[in-house]
Structure formats: C-alpha cells, structure tokens
Design a protein around this motif. Structure first.
Motif, mmCIF file in Angstrom:
data_model
loop_
_atom_site.group_PDB
_atom_site.id
_atom_site.type_symbol
_atom_site.label_atom_id
_atom_site.label_comp_id
_atom_site.label_asym_id
_atom_site.label_seq_id
_atom_site.Cartn_x
_atom_site.Cartn_y
_atom_site.Cartn_z
ATOM 1 N N TRP A 259 7.030 -14.283 -45.405
ATOM 2 C CA TRP A 259 6.214 -13.200 -45.948
ATOM 3 C C TRP A 259 7.123 -12.038 -46.401
ATOM 4 O O TRP A 259 6.963 -11.504 -47.503
ATOM 5 C CB TRP A 259 5.226 -12.714 -44.861
ATOM 6 N N ALA A 260 8.091 -11.686 -45.557
ATOM 7 C CA ALA A 260 8.970 -10.544 -45.857
ATOM 8 C C ALA A 260 9.783 -10.816 -47.119
ATOM 9 O O ALA A 260 9.928 -9.945 -47.987
ATOM 10 C CB ALA A 260 9.897 -10.269 -44.674
ATOM 11 N N ALA A 261 10.284 -12.053 -47.226
ATOM 12 C CA ALA A 261 11.111 -12.389 -48.384
ATOM 13 C C ALA A 261 10.293 -12.228 -49.666
ATOM 14 O O ALA A 261 10.770 -11.670 -50.658
ATOM 15 C CB ALA A 261 11.627 -13.819 -48.243
ATOM 16 N N LYS A 262 9.050 -12.664 -49.601
ATOM 17 C CA LYS A 262 8.190 -12.566 -50.785
ATOM 18 C C LYS A 262 7.938 -11.094 -51.130
ATOM 19 O O LYS A 262 8.028 -10.678 -52.278
ATOM 20 C CB LYS A 262 6.877 -13.286 -50.486
ATOM 21 N N GLU A 263 7.628 -10.319 -50.095
ATOM 22 C CA GLU A 263 7.315 -8.906 -50.318
ATOM 23 C C GLU A 263 8.521 -8.144 -50.899
ATOM 24 O O GLU A 263 8.382 -7.260 -51.733
ATOM 25 C CB GLU A 263 6.868 -8.272 -48.982
ATOM 26 N N CYS A 264 9.715 -8.510 -50.448
ATOM 27 C CA CYS A 264 10.922 -7.780 -50.876
ATOM 28 C C CYS A 264 11.513 -8.365 -52.160
ATOM 29 O O CYS A 264 12.394 -7.752 -52.767
ATOM 30 C CB CYS A 264 11.985 -7.830 -49.786
ATOM 31 N N GLY A 265 11.060 -9.562 -52.517
ATOM 32 C CA GLY A 265 11.618 -10.188 -53.717
ATOM 33 C C GLY A 265 12.976 -10.817 -53.490
ATOM 34 O O GLY A 265 13.836 -10.803 -54.371
ATOM 35 N N ILE A 266 13.179 -11.371 -52.282
ATOM 36 C CA ILE A 266 14.458 -12.052 -52.013
ATOM 37 C C ILE A 266 14.164 -13.495 -51.603
ATOM 38 O O ILE A 266 13.004 -13.873 -51.394
ATOM 39 C CB ILE A 266 15.264 -11.325 -50.904
ATOM 40 N N LYS A 267 15.231 -14.278 -51.429
ATOM 41 C CA LYS A 267 15.027 -15.695 -51.096
ATOM 42 C C LYS A 267 14.805 -15.866 -49.594
ATOM 43 O O LYS A 267 15.597 -15.367 -48.785
ATOM 44 C CB LYS A 267 16.246 -16.508 -51.520
ATOM 45 N N ALA A 268 13.732 -16.613 -49.221
ATOM 46 C CA ALA A 268 13.417 -16.805 -47.800
ATOM 47 C C ALA A 268 14.581 -17.494 -47.078
ATOM 48 O O ALA A 268 14.917 -17.164 -45.940
ATOM 49 C CB ALA A 268 12.141 -17.619 -47.661
ATOM 50 N N LYS A 269 15.245 -18.428 -47.764
ATOM 51 C CA LYS A 269 16.317 -19.176 -47.109
ATOM 52 C C LYS A 269 17.461 -18.219 -46.720
ATOM 53 O O LYS A 269 18.029 -18.297 -45.633
ATOM 54 C CB LYS A 269 16.804 -20.279 -48.069
ATOM 55 N N LYS A 270 17.736 -17.289 -47.630
ATOM 56 C CA LYS A 270 18.818 -16.333 -47.384
ATOM 57 C C LYS A 270 18.483 -15.448 -46.164
ATOM 58 O O LYS A 270 19.351 -15.117 -45.362
ATOM 59 C CB LYS A 270 18.991 -15.445 -48.619
ATOM 60 N N LEU A 271 17.215 -15.095 -46.057
ATOM 61 C CA LEU A 271 16.805 -14.253 -44.925
ATOM 62 C C LEU A 271 16.886 -15.060 -43.619
ATOM 63 O O LEU A 271 17.337 -14.565 -42.587
ATOM 64 C CB LEU A 271 15.389 -13.719 -45.159
ATOM 65 N N LYS A 272 16.475 -16.322 -43.692
ATOM 66 C CA LYS A 272 16.522 -17.159 -42.483
ATOM 67 C C LYS A 272 17.969 -17.399 -42.057
ATOM 68 O O LYS A 272 18.290 -17.386 -40.865
ATOM 69 C CB LYS A 272 15.817 -18.479 -42.727
ATOM 70 N N ASP A 273 18.842 -17.615 -43.049
ATOM 71 C CA ASP A 273 20.274 -17.778 -42.724
ATOM 72 C C ASP A 273 20.796 -16.530 -42.015
ATOM 73 O O ASP A 273 21.568 -16.600 -41.057
ATOM 74 C CB ASP A 273 21.109 -17.976 -44.005
ATOM 75 N N PHE A 274 20.370 -15.382 -42.537
ATOM 76 C CA PHE A 274 20.801 -14.122 -41.939
ATOM 77 C C PHE A 274 20.367 -14.060 -40.472
ATOM 78 O O PHE A 274 21.154 -13.718 -39.581
ATOM 79 C CB PHE A 274 20.205 -12.940 -42.731
ATOM 80 N N ILE A 275 19.098 -14.447 -40.233
ATOM 81 C CA ILE A 275 18.566 -14.365 -38.869
ATOM 82 C C ILE A 275 19.356 -15.301 -37.941
ATOM 83 O O ILE A 275 19.728 -14.915 -36.827
ATOM 84 C CB ILE A 275 17.046 -14.663 -38.858
ATOM 85 N N SER A 276 19.652 -16.517 -38.413
ATOM 86 C CA SER A 276 20.439 -17.419 -37.543
ATOM 87 C C SER A 276 21.815 -16.829 -37.278
ATOM 88 O O SER A 276 22.333 -16.918 -36.158
ATOM 89 C CB SER A 276 20.666 -18.785 -38.169
ATOM 90 N N GLU A 277 22.392 -16.232 -38.308
ATOM 91 C CA GLU A 277 23.747 -15.702 -38.138
ATOM 92 C C GLU A 277 23.784 -14.584 -37.092
ATOM 93 O O GLU A 277 24.597 -14.598 -36.170
ATOM 94 C CB GLU A 277 24.254 -15.201 -39.486
ATOM 95 N N VAL A 278 22.890 -13.607 -37.234
ATOM 96 C CA VAL A 278 22.934 -12.502 -36.266
ATOM 97 C C VAL A 278 22.556 -12.977 -34.860
ATOM 98 O O VAL A 278 23.026 -12.409 -33.870
ATOM 99 C CB VAL A 278 22.075 -11.275 -36.681
ATOM 100 N N SER A 279 21.720 -14.016 -34.796
ATOM 101 C CA SER A 279 21.353 -14.530 -33.476
ATOM 102 C C SER A 279 22.588 -15.045 -32.744
ATOM 103 O O SER A 279 22.706 -14.912 -31.527
ATOM 104 C CB SER A 279 20.345 -15.673 -33.610
ATOM 105 N N GLU A 280 23.502 -15.617 -33.509
ATOM 106 C CA GLU A 280 24.755 -16.118 -32.913
ATOM 107 C C GLU A 280 25.693 -14.968 -32.554
ATOM 108 O O GLU A 280 26.432 -15.038 -31.592
ATOM 109 C CB GLU A 280 25.504 -16.989 -33.942
ATOM 110 N N GLN A 281 25.682 -13.929 -33.390
ATOM 111 C CA GLN A 281 26.683 -12.870 -33.236
ATOM 112 C C GLN A 281 26.289 -11.791 -32.228
ATOM 113 O O GLN A 281 27.139 -11.012 -31.796
ATOM 114 C CB GLN A 281 26.956 -12.215 -34.594
ATOM 115 N N ALA A 282 24.992 -11.718 -31.879
ATOM 116 C CA ALA A 282 24.547 -10.684 -30.933
ATOM 117 C C ALA A 282 25.356 -10.799 -29.640
ATOM 118 O O ALA A 282 25.732 -11.909 -29.280
ATOM 119 C CB ALA A 282 23.066 -10.879 -30.636
ATOM 120 N N PRO A 283 25.646 -9.740 -28.940
ATOM 121 C CA PRO A 283 25.201 -8.365 -29.191
ATOM 122 C C PRO A 283 26.122 -7.573 -30.134
ATOM 123 O O PRO A 283 25.886 -6.390 -30.340
ATOM 124 C CB PRO A 283 25.246 -7.748 -27.783
ATOM 125 N N GLN A 284 27.136 -8.232 -30.720
ATOM 126 C CA GLN A 284 28.052 -7.471 -31.588
ATOM 127 C C GLN A 284 27.491 -7.337 -33.005
ATOM 128 O O GLN A 284 28.166 -7.657 -33.983
ATOM 129 C CB GLN A 284 29.443 -8.124 -31.645
#
Ligand SMILES: Nc1nc2c(c(=O)[nH]1)N[C@H]1C(S)=C(S)[C@@H](COP(=O)(O)OP(=O)(O)OC[C@H]3O[C@@H](n4cnc5c(=O)[nH]c(N)nc54)[C@H](O)[C@@H]3O)O[C@H]1N2
Ligand SMILES: Nc1nc2c(c(=O)[nH]1)N[C@H]1C(S)=C(S)[C@@H](COP(=O)(O)OP(=O)(O)OC[C@H]3O[C@@H](n4cnc5c(=O)[nH]c(N)nc54)[C@H](O)[C@@H]3O)O[C@H]1N2
Ligand code: SF4
Ligand SMILES: [Mo]
Length: 704
Positions: A259-284
């Motif tokens: 939903w967010a990707a659509k609202e912002c006009g970005i690619k959902a896959k790119k947003l999901k990749d971002f979420i996986s990446e930060v999930s690995e990198q937390a808490p830094q």
C-alpha cells in the motif's frame, strides 16, 4: 609574525570550531579545528574573510529617518542608539507592561544572554525561528520520548544504515555530521535517501526513493508495518521501555508495504528489500528525523512515525545508533553558571498562548508566528516592542507583507545583526554586531559522547563601529536598570563568572580552543535507562495521554496529500551548500559561486508548458510573482517545483543580492498562520503555484 586563534565559525548556525591564523590585524588562514574536524571547513566558512572585508554591511548604529522600509537612515553613536531604544522601551513598559516586549533569537549555545535580557525586563516573551524549522520534529520527539529534538545524537559513523527523509545531509551541511556519513559509507554502510527530487545526498546514496510530495508518513507507516510483520523489531527493548505497542501494531495493520509503495509512487519490491535489509542491520540503523518532515500538514505524525521506527530498531544507547547526549554532570563536573538562572521567572502568560492556551507545546521558545496574532488583535494583550537578534523574520516566515501588517501595530522594532536583514531594513533601529571573527562570545557547552566547553575568541579588531552581543546586551541592560543581571564589565570577567562552578579556567582553552570533559565516550547502561525518558509515564510512549488531553490522536489515520489544482505545482524548497539561508547571498565570494536561484521543473511538465532549460519563467501564487530561470530536469517529481531558499532580497545596500533570484517566502501567501495544530510547525510546503514562460525572455520563441 603569525598567531593562532582558536575560535568558532559564525557563517551559519552550526558554529563549527575553527583555527584562525592571524598576522597583525589581518586574517591569513581559516580552517576547521584540526582536533575536532581534521581541518575541514565548508565553502561558507571559508568565505568569512570576504564578509569581514565587505563594506555592504551596517558599519555603525542606524536610526530610521523616514517611513518604515523607506531606507533612510541616520548614522548615530552607540550612546544615542541605546538611549533611543531605552526611551521607547520605557514608554511601552509604562503603557502596556514589560510583557509587551518580545525578543527573538536564532537559538543555539549563546542564548543565555538574550533570555536574561528579556526575562530581566520582566517579559516571558522569548522566542525563536523554530516554527519555520524543526518544531514539528521537536514536538513529535517530546511526545514519544519526553525529550526534545536535541534529545539524541546520532552515532552515524558506526552505524550500518542511515535513512534520510528529505535530510539533504551533504548540502544542508554540518561538517562533523557530513564527515561521519562519508566514514560510514567508507566502512560499507548503506545510505537510503527519500526525496521528491534527486540531490547531492541522493547521488551518493545506496538507495534512492523518489516519492510523491508529502507522502513520507505513508512510507514510514509501511515500514513500521513491514518491520512488525517480519518480527524484526527489538522485542526485548520494546517490552522493557515502551507503552502502547499493541495499539501501534493494530493501527498499522492496513498500511502494508505494498500500500505504501503505491501511495508514494515507488516499487514495492524495493521497499520490501529495504525492510529485509534494515531487519538484518538493526540495531545499527538510524532513521534521522531531520527537519524537512516539518513542513507538511501531517509532518508531526510523520515525525512521530520516524521516532517510532528508531525505537523499533532498538537503536537507543548502542554504538551506531541514537545516543543520549552527555553533559558536564555525566563527567562529575558542574555546568556553566547561567545568567538567566539568576533572574526571577516572569509570571505572566506568554502572548503566543504557548503553555496555557496551547498546553501540548514546549513553552521554552514558544511559536513566533503566533505573536503576530497578538499584535493584530491585542489578544491576550498588546505586543508593542520587537527585538530580533540574529533573526530575520521576513526571510524566515511566510508572507512578509502579512507580517508587516502586524508589525505596523508596534512602536519599536530593533534588529541586532551583522548584515542588513530584510527585517532590519523595515526596523526602527539597527544595532550592528561585529562579525564572528571580530568578537568574543560567551563560553558554551557542547554535549555529546565526549562533552566539552568551547569558546569563540576574537581573531581581529572590528573593522567598523560594531560591538559584540555580550557588550550590546550589557549596554541595553544598564540603560533599562537591570544591569545587576549582567554582572561583568569585560568578557574576561564574564568567562570567569560562567566557569567558576566548573573548576576550569579560560586559560585551559588556549591549547585547542576547547576543554574536553571526558577522555573516552560515555555510554549509559542500556539495561538500565529508567528515568531517562521524560514522558509522564517514564516510558517511550507510542500512545501519549498528553496528546489525548489536548484532543489529539497519538496515531493518526493517513490522508493522502491534496492534489495540486489543475495546472498548479507544489512549491518546495531547500538549501545550497554554498549559502546559509538569505544572509550569505550578498557575500562577494559566495555570490560569485551562486548568484541566483533557479526553478527546478519536471521535463514532461515543462514540455507541456513550452519551457526549455534556461528560459525565464514566472512563478505565480495568489499574491506574488517571481521570475527566474528554469532548470528542466527529470530528477524532480512532476507534481512539484523546487527552488533554493534565501534569494530575491530587497535591501538596496546589498548591491550583489538586490533582486537577484526569487523569494520563496513571498510566494507563500496566506501561510503565516497555517500551522500544524499538533506540532506547531508552519505548513511551508502546502503552497501551490502556476508556472509560465515569462514574457521577459531575452529571445522570443514564436512557433508557427
Ligand atoms: N549549506 C547550508 N546548510 C544548512 C543550512 C543552510 O542554510 N545552508 N541551514 C541549516 C538549517 S537551519 C536547517 S533546518 C537544515 C535543513 O536541512 P534539510 O532538512 O536537510 O534541508 P533542506 O535543504 O531544507 O532540504 C529539504 C529537502 O526536502 C525535500 N523535500 C521536499 N518535499 C519533500 C517530501 O515530501 N518528502 C521528502 N522526503 N523530501 C521532500 C526537498 O526536495 C529538499 O531536498 O540545514 C542546515 N544546514
Ligand atoms: N520559505 C522558506 N522559509 C524558511 C525556510 C525555507 O527554506 N524556505 N527555512 C526555514 C528554516 S529551516 C530556518 S532555520 C529559518 C531561518 O531563518 P532565520 O533564523 O531568520 O535565518 P538566518 O539566515 O540563519 O539568520 C537570520 C539573521 O541572522 C543574521 N546573522 C548572521 N550571522 C550573525 C551574527 O553573527 N550575529 C548577528 N547578530 N546576526 C547574524 C543574518 O544576517 C540574518 O539576518 O527560516 C525558515 N524559513
Ligand atoms: S557548516 Fe560551514 S558555515 Fe556552518 S559553521 Fe561550519 S564551517 Fe561555518
Ligand atoms: Mo532550520
């Protein structure tokens, strides 16, 4: 013979520590303090000498001689100027009480002097620029942590991922911070940049999300949803230190990453990749709250969402995360003695209503724009005297014409400035401050993992008949019979008075320009942060009772930003790395680097309007029109046009800047009182303009 003076830059409000090489009364060399900045200085900092040599700045006190803004000035002595202000203030105080006088300054480490003066007079009306800068972010932070915008510092250098929402960190500079980002990138860290246009920061980023203007809240909600769904948040931290997690989780349920990707006009896959990446990198991982999330109607909630993302990462008080700034008390040292703490607190209510009418706002500096209401309506009482120190309301707040209408109900306007400001030009008196290389300043505290005391030392004598702030306020205070609150006759006496409780002396600053209070970074025990969050519950509040008491939601349902009316664009703005707001535009060197601003417009939108790169265009709002060159590019969202803030100046004595470029705040008609009710910030990006090819184009293009 060359001599080294350790000092602080003053070309913008960051106030970087500097090293100055002086020969006699001449500056030979300027650089960033090598002990703290490795010698780095930005373009503006390097142009300090050009400011010193510039004759197009006020050279002695000036009293208006003619109508406000007419530009007729009588040069007078300091005695005459202080006496003039004193007589006017006496009359105002006699008639309306001391509360009818307000003082605004730029905030920062030297505020103690200015607060002392206004509180010493007996007025509660101390304020600053921040309702046009970071107030929404500040109030959002208060509502989550009970700590303000400066409640955390960011250990960017050691982080694995920095996420920036319109925080153009390589252009809107703080040298130490920009260097940290470069170090982080060198260490293999990721940089995600979110903006409606490409920028200096975006081109260095590892990921760039070009979003539809005003949709950051949607993006942040989608990220929160994704992180919670992936079970990637720090459960232990959240359980231990927060309240309201379950409500948060159910609130974000509909706001999926898709939903967010659509609202912002970005690619959902790119947003999901971002979420996986930060999930690995937390808490830094650091979501920098910046300032720019302060200028839309839902910015308070977007900022709250960013603060919440940091909490979900569990990044508080970990290396590479958000750190509590440590002060002298953390090093077993007493803090500097404050002048303001010796003054009885004025008991009157503030004229801007902050603290009593608006209880959810921080009453420290209140909200400047609300004083205009009091000037116009005399409700809650008249405001008749305005003193601005290092602040130019006409360049800071929207719609200078509307501001003038309110100011016309006042009896005294004073500008204490190193330059002719737009406000100064309209004032009754200009008191010229010596530029930063020509003055000493009071000792300041810089909090951080290794806190320090730091001081600005005068490098050369003033070129003109100007004075430093510590002396100007002492003169004003003596004239107003409140000299007891300024217990010094020289800067040396003031330094000694400030430093006395700390056990340090001014001589200790001689080696490096500062006194470090800790050898190693100080970290609190992350398992025992009780008492550090200053909310009513003592926890990090996803749900805030204080907001509920003010009739405000803690989690507000998302509303899509208003579409521009047909043929209109949203006017957005930002900074150039070579200018600081409007006050460097006339600097001989910086003016050469960037003499005017341009209008960024999307390629397709421009083609429809028959606009080509370099064409002069008219930018038209309800009450104003600006004409500048178009910069036609695919790197801006088609709904927006963008310009650099600070241009279109109207002070004839600034010959280089006079009418060069276009002023964004003049186009912000009707926006002076349009504030976010939850955050107090002005909705500066909720402005729509039309654009047309200007008839002033040197070559007319006739298409048959
Ligand atoms: N060189 C220089 N540095 C400065 C200053 C200066 O005057 N000159 N001023 C200092 C001050 S006071 C401040 S507050 C900071 C400001 O620092 P920043 O907040 O980093 O700076 P701005 O340059 O205002 O950048 C705003 C960016 O937000 C983008 N933007 C607009 N709308 C949206 C949107 O809907 N979403 C997103 N994600 N982005 C959007 C704009 O395109 C622009 O690139 O800079 C500080 N540093
Ligand atoms: N339309 C629009 N409005 C904006 C912005 C925008 O981008 N677009 N940006 C907003 C932001 S983020 C901010 S922070 C505000 C900034 O607004 P202001 O706080 O008003 O801006 P500054 O340019 O930092 O400083 C104001 C005055 O300080 C003076 N000054 C500089 N150095 C010294 C000094 O050493 N001593 C003294 N006494 N005076 C000095 C300058 O000459 C200038 O007149 O504007 C806000 N308003
Ligand atoms: S960022 Fe640049 S202009 Fe601002 S204080 Fe630092 S060196 Fe000076
Ligand atoms: Mo700002």
């Amino acid at each position: 013979m060359s001599e080294t003076v350790w000092s602080m830059c003053g070309m913008c409000s960051v106030r970087c520590p500097i090293k100055v090489e002086v020969d006699g009364n001449r500056i030979k060399w300027l650089e960033g303090n090598p002990h703290l900045l490795g010698g780095a200085l930005c373009a503006k900092g390097s142009a300090g000498v050009a400011l010193r040599n510039d004759r197009e700045r006020p050279q002695q006190p000036l009293i208006r001689d003619g109508g406000r803004g007419a530009g007729k000035w009588e040069p007078v002595s300091w005695d005459t100027a202080i006496e003039y202000i004193g007589e006017k203030l006496d009359i105002i105080i006699d008639r309306y009480g001391a509360r009818a006088v307000m003082l605004s300054c730029r905030g920062g480490p030297f505020m103690d002097l200015f607060k002392t003066f206004i509180h010493g007079l007996g007025s509660p009306n101390f304020t600053n620029h921040d309702s046009a800068c970071g107030r929404n972010v500040h109030h959002a932070s208060l509502s989550v942590y009970g700590l303000g915008r400066k409640g955390f510092i960011y250990d960017i250098k050691n982080s694995k991922h920095l996420v920036l929402f319109g925080r153009n960190i390589f252009a809107s500079l703080r040298i130490a911070e920009a260097n940290q980002v470069l170090d982080m990138l060198d260490n293999g860290g990721s940089l995600t940049y979110v903006d409606v246009r490409q920028s200096l920061t975006g081109i260095k980023a590892t990921r760039f999300f070009q979003v539809r203007p005003g949709t950051d809240y949607a993006l942040a909600l989608g990220m929160i949803n994704g992180i919670i769904k992936a079970d990637a948040y720090d459960k232990e931290f959240v359980d231990r230190y927060t309240t309201g997690f379950n409500q948060l989780a159910s609130f974000v349920e509909p706001y999926t990453p898709e939903w967010a990707a659509k609202e912002c006009g970005i690619k959902a896959k790119k947003l999901k990749d971002f979420i996986s990446e930060v999930s690995e990198q937390a808490p830094q991982v650091i979501f920098h709250p910046g300032w720019m999330l302060s200028r839309y109607r839902d910015s308070f909630y977007a900022s709250r969402a960013i603060h919440i993302l940091n909490v979900l990462m569990g990044n508080i008080e970990v290396k590479g995360g958000q750190l509590f700034p440590k002060g002298p008390g953390d090093c077993g040292v007493k803090g500097l003695r404050s002048l303001d703490s010796q003054v009885p607190k004025p008991e009157e209510k503030r004229a801007d209503g902050v603290g009593w009418k608006y209880r959810h706002f921080d009453k420290g500096p209140g909200l400047f724009h609300l004083f205009y209401d009091a000037m116009l309506t005399e409700d809650p009482y008249p405001v008749k005297g305005v003193i601005c120190y290092r602040h130019d309301p006409f360049n800071c707040f929207p719609d200078p014409a509307a501001q003038k209408e309110a100011l016309d109900n006042t009896d005294l306007l004073v500008s204490i400035d190193t330059h002719y400001s737009e406000f100064g030009w309209y004032s009754d008196v200009i008191l010229p401050e010596s530029m930063y290389l020509e003055r000493d300043s009071i000792v300041a505290t810089q909090k951080g993992p290794k806190p320090r005391f730091i001081v600005r030392r005068k490098a050369v004598d003033p070129k003109f008949d100007t004075k430093p702030a510590w002396e100007i306020f002492k003169l004003l205070a003596d004239r107003m019979n409140i000299g007891q609150y300024f217990p010094y006759n020289s800067i040396e006496e003031l330094w000694q008075w400030q430093l006395e409780p700390t056990g340090h002396t001014i001589e200790e600053f001689e080696g490096k320009g500062f006194v470090s209070l800790a050898d190693e970074p100080i970290m609190y025990d992350r398992d025992n942060l009780d008492g550090k969050f200053k909310t009513p519950s003592g926890k990090i509040e996803f749900i805030s009772q204080k907001l509920a008491d003010a009739g405000l939601a803690s989690l507000k349902p998302y509303e899509s930003p208003r579409k521009a009316p047909k043929g209109n664009f949203r006017l957005i703005f930002g900074r150039s790395p070579v200018h600081a707001h409007g006050h460097t535009v006339n600097n001989p060197l910086l003016n050469e680097l960037m003499p005017e601003n341009s209008l960024w417009i999307n390629k397709r939108a421009a083609a429809k309007l028959g606009i080509s790169e370099g064409d002069l265009v008219d930018v038209i709002s309800a009450s104003s029109i600006g004409t500048i060159k178009a910069h036609v590019t695919e790197f801006i969202h088609p709904e927006a046009v963008y310009t650099v803030h600070g241009f279109g100046r109207q002070v004839p004595l600034q010959s280089r800047a006079y009418h060069a470029g276009m002023s964004d705040q003049k186009l912000q008609s009707g926006k002076l009182m349009d504030m976010d009710p939850a955050g107090g910030g002005l909705c500066l990006c909720e402005v729509f303009v039309t654009v047309r090819r200007s008839t002033k184009n040197p070559k007319r293009r006739v298409e048959l």
